[in-house]
Design a protein around this motif. Structure first.
Motif, PDB file in Angstrom:
ATOM      1  N   MET A  12       5.995 -27.615-109.415  1.00  0.00           N
ATOM      2  CA  MET A  12       7.064 -28.162-110.234  1.00  0.00           C
ATOM      3  C   MET A  12       6.682 -28.014-111.693  1.00  0.00           C
ATOM      4  O   MET A  12       5.510 -28.014-112.040  1.00  0.00           O
ATOM      5  N   PHE A  13       7.726 -27.913-112.517  1.00  0.00           N
ATOM      6  CA  PHE A  13       7.511 -27.815-113.951  1.00  0.00           C
ATOM      7  C   PHE A  13       8.724 -28.372-114.663  1.00  0.00           C
ATOM      8  O   PHE A  13       9.755 -28.644-114.055  1.00  0.00           O
ATOM      9  N   VAL A  14       8.579 -28.552-115.947  1.00  0.00           N
ATOM     10  CA  VAL A  14       9.663 -29.059-116.777  1.00  0.00           C
ATOM     11  C   VAL A  14      10.169 -27.900-117.613  1.00  0.00           C
ATOM     12  O   VAL A  14       9.386 -27.097-118.117  1.00  0.00           O
ATOM     13  N   ARG A  15      11.476 -27.791-117.749  1.00  0.00           N
ATOM     14  CA  ARG A  15      12.032 -26.738-118.601  1.00  0.00           C
ATOM     15  C   ARG A  15      13.177 -27.291-119.419  1.00  0.00           C
ATOM     16  O   ARG A  15      13.773 -28.318-119.084  1.00  0.00           O
ATOM     17  N   ILE A  16      13.464 -26.585-120.493  1.00  0.00           N
ATOM     18  CA  ILE A  16      14.591 -26.928-121.351  1.00  0.00           C
ATOM     19  C   ILE A  16      15.697 -25.926-121.054  1.00  0.00           C
ATOM     20  O   ILE A  16      15.489 -24.723-121.123  1.00  0.00           O
ATOM     21  N   ASN A  17      16.851 -26.440-120.685  1.00  0.00           N
ATOM     22  CA  ASN A  17      18.011 -25.604-120.376  1.00  0.00           C
ATOM     23  C   ASN A  17      18.997 -25.741-121.522  1.00  0.00           C
ATOM     24  O   ASN A  17      19.289 -26.850-121.973  1.00  0.00           O
ATOM     25  N   LYS A  18      19.504 -24.624-122.008  1.00  0.00           N
ATOM     26  CA  LYS A  18      20.475 -24.647-123.103  1.00  0.00           C
ATOM     27  C   LYS A  18      21.868 -24.397-122.551  1.00  0.00           C
ATOM     28  O   LYS A  18      22.069 -23.535-121.717  1.00  0.00           O
ATOM     29  N   SER A  19      22.804 -25.167-123.068  1.00  0.00           N
ATOM     30  CA  SER A  19      24.214 -24.980-122.729  1.00  0.00           C
ATOM     31  C   SER A  19      24.972 -25.072-124.047  1.00  0.00           C
ATOM     32  O   SER A  19      25.180 -26.178-124.569  1.00  0.00           O
ATOM     33  N   GLY A  20      25.314 -23.927-124.586  1.00  0.00           N
ATOM     34  CA  GLY A  20      25.924 -23.900-125.908  1.00  0.00           C
ATOM     35  C   GLY A  20      24.908 -24.350-126.932  1.00  0.00           C
ATOM     36  O   GLY A  20      23.801 -23.836-127.008  1.00  0.00           O
ATOM     37  N   GLU A  21      25.275 -25.350-127.702  1.00  0.00           N
ATOM     38  CA  GLU A  21      24.381 -25.889-128.727  1.00  0.00           C
ATOM     39  C   GLU A  21      23.491 -27.007-128.188  1.00  0.00           C
ATOM     40  O   GLU A  21      22.595 -27.471-128.868  1.00  0.00           O
ATOM     41  N   ARG A  22      23.753 -27.446-126.969  1.00  0.00           N
ATOM     42  CA  ARG A  22      23.025 -28.580-126.402  1.00  0.00           C
ATOM     43  C   ARG A  22      21.818 -28.123-125.595  1.00  0.00           C
ATOM     44  O   ARG A  22      21.843 -27.086-124.957  1.00  0.00           O
ATOM     45  N   ARG A  23      20.782 -28.972-125.615  1.00  0.00           N
ATOM     46  CA  ARG A  23      19.570 -28.690-124.839  1.00  0.00           C
ATOM     47  C   ARG A  23      19.310 -29.856-123.893  1.00  0.00           C
ATOM     48  O   ARG A  23      19.378 -31.009-124.292  1.00  0.00           O
ATOM     49  N   TYR A  24      18.986 -29.504-122.653  1.00  0.00           N
ATOM     50  CA  TYR A  24      18.760 -30.506-121.617  1.00  0.00           C
ATOM     51  C   TYR A  24      17.367 -30.323-121.033  1.00  0.00           C
ATOM     52  O   TYR A  24      16.897 -29.192-120.860  1.00  0.00           O
ATOM     53  N   LEU A  25      16.718 -31.436-120.705  1.00  0.00           N
ATOM     54  CA  LEU A  25      15.403 -31.415-120.079  1.00  0.00           C
ATOM     55  C   LEU A  25      15.584 -31.556-118.569  1.00  0.00           C
ATOM     56  O   LEU A  25      16.296 -32.442-118.106  1.00  0.00           O
ATOM     57  N   GLN A  26      14.951 -30.646-117.819  1.00  0.00           N
ATOM     58  CA  GLN A  26      15.087 -30.656-116.364  1.00  0.00           C
ATOM     59  C   GLN A  26      13.718 -30.570-115.700  1.00  0.00           C
ATOM     60  O   GLN A  26      12.805 -29.933-116.218  1.00  0.00           O
ATOM     61  N   VAL A  27      13.606 -31.209-114.544  1.00  0.00           N
ATOM     62  CA  VAL A  27      12.446 -31.025-113.675  1.00  0.00           C
ATOM     63  C   VAL A  27      12.862 -29.982-112.649  1.00  0.00           C
ATOM     64  O   VAL A  27      13.884 -30.128-111.978  1.00  0.00           O
ATOM     65  N   VAL A  28      12.073 -28.911-112.545  1.00  0.00           N
ATOM     66  CA  VAL A  28      12.436 -27.778-111.692  1.00  0.00           C
ATOM     67  C   VAL A  28      11.328 -27.542-110.676  1.00  0.00           C
ATOM     68  O   VAL A  28      10.141 -27.642-110.987  1.00  0.00           O
ATOM     69  N   GLU A  29      11.742 -27.247-109.444  1.00  0.00           N
ATOM     70  CA  GLU A  29      10.789 -26.922-108.386  1.00  0.00           C
ATOM     71  C   GLU A  29      10.810 -25.412-108.165  1.00  0.00           C
ATOM     72  O   GLU A  29      11.862 -24.794-108.086  1.00  0.00           O
ATOM     73  N   SER A  30       9.636 -24.848-108.081  1.00  0.00           N
ATOM     74  CA  SER A  30       9.503 -23.430-107.773  1.00  0.00           C
ATOM     75  C   SER A  30       9.134 -23.335-106.298  1.00  0.00           C
ATOM     76  O   SER A  30       8.248 -24.050-105.826  1.00  0.00           O
ATOM     77  N   TYR A  31       9.848 -22.485-105.549  1.00  0.00           N
ATOM     78  CA  TYR A  31       9.584 -22.365-104.115  1.00  0.00           C
ATOM     79  C   TYR A  31       9.860 -20.936-103.667  1.00  0.00           C
ATOM     80  O   TYR A  31      10.379 -20.122-104.413  1.00  0.00           O
ATOM     81  N   ARG A  32       9.508 -20.655-102.425  1.00  0.00           N
ATOM     82  CA  ARG A  32       9.812 -19.358-101.824  1.00  0.00           C
ATOM     83  C   ARG A  32      10.787 -19.590-100.674  1.00  0.00           C
ATOM     84  O   ARG A  32      10.594 -20.487 -99.854  1.00  0.00           O
TER      85      ARG A  32
END
Length: 175
Positions: free
Chosen positions: A6-26
């Motif tokens: 798992m890691f944290v990433r910043i997702n951009k949507s237009g001018e806004r930025r959101y913090l997300q917890v993301v799981e990496s899997y196969r």
């Protein structure tokens, strides 16, 4: 299907930025995939320190020590502009070849041309003594220099230059 991490990433949507917890899997085919586990909200416009509070809270939930404040250190930058311009001019004028031919010796283990070049550049950029030249060399990015230059190297390079002054003058005159 198995989780890799798992890691944290910043997702951009237009001018806004959101913090997300993301799981990496196969997936079943073994291909790497990502899925959002949690949206932690908008981070643009957050007041100073709010993101740090969130990070400390995540560490507590995960049972980890809170991260210490980041201590950023850096090495002093080395100047290169004037030295690289002089180096290009030195090569264009053929001083490197002329000194290399005039000061060629199988006995010497020193790169006399590089040491003479360093002393000449030092006189042009920041005129000092040979000891001052050593201090100056620590502050500049000098191309094609021996890895370790000491005071006696500069003195021996000057001796080689003086011992071969006629050959050096003849070679420079050919340029």
């Amino acid at each position: 299907m198995y989780s890799v991490g798992m890691f944290v990433r910043i997702n951009k949507s237009g001018e806004r930025r959101y913090l997300q917890v993301v799981e990496s899997y196969r997936n079943e085919a073994g291909q790497p995939r990502h899925r959002v586990v949690a949206n932690l909200g908008r981070i643009d416009g957050m007041e100073d320190g709010h993101l740090d509070t969130l990070i400390r809270g995540l560490c507590r939930v995960a049972g980890r020590d809170e991260p210490a404040a980041l201590e950023i250190t850096h090495a002093p930058a080395k100047a290169f502009g004037d030295v690289f311009a002089l180096h290009a001019l030195w090569k264009d004028l053929g001083f490197d070849r002329a000194l290399g031919r005039a000061l060629r010796s199988g006995k010497r283990k020193l790169d006399v041309e590089a040491l003479v070049r360093a002393m000449v550049f030092n006189r042009l950029c920041d005129p000092t003594s040979k000891l001052g030249c050593l201090r100056w060399l620590d502050t500049v990015a000098m191309p094609e220099m021996p890895p370790q230059v000491e005071h006696h190297h500069l003195l021996r390079a000057m001796d080689a230059l003086m011992d071969n002054v006629d050959r050096v003058e003849a070679e420079l005159a050919k340029q």
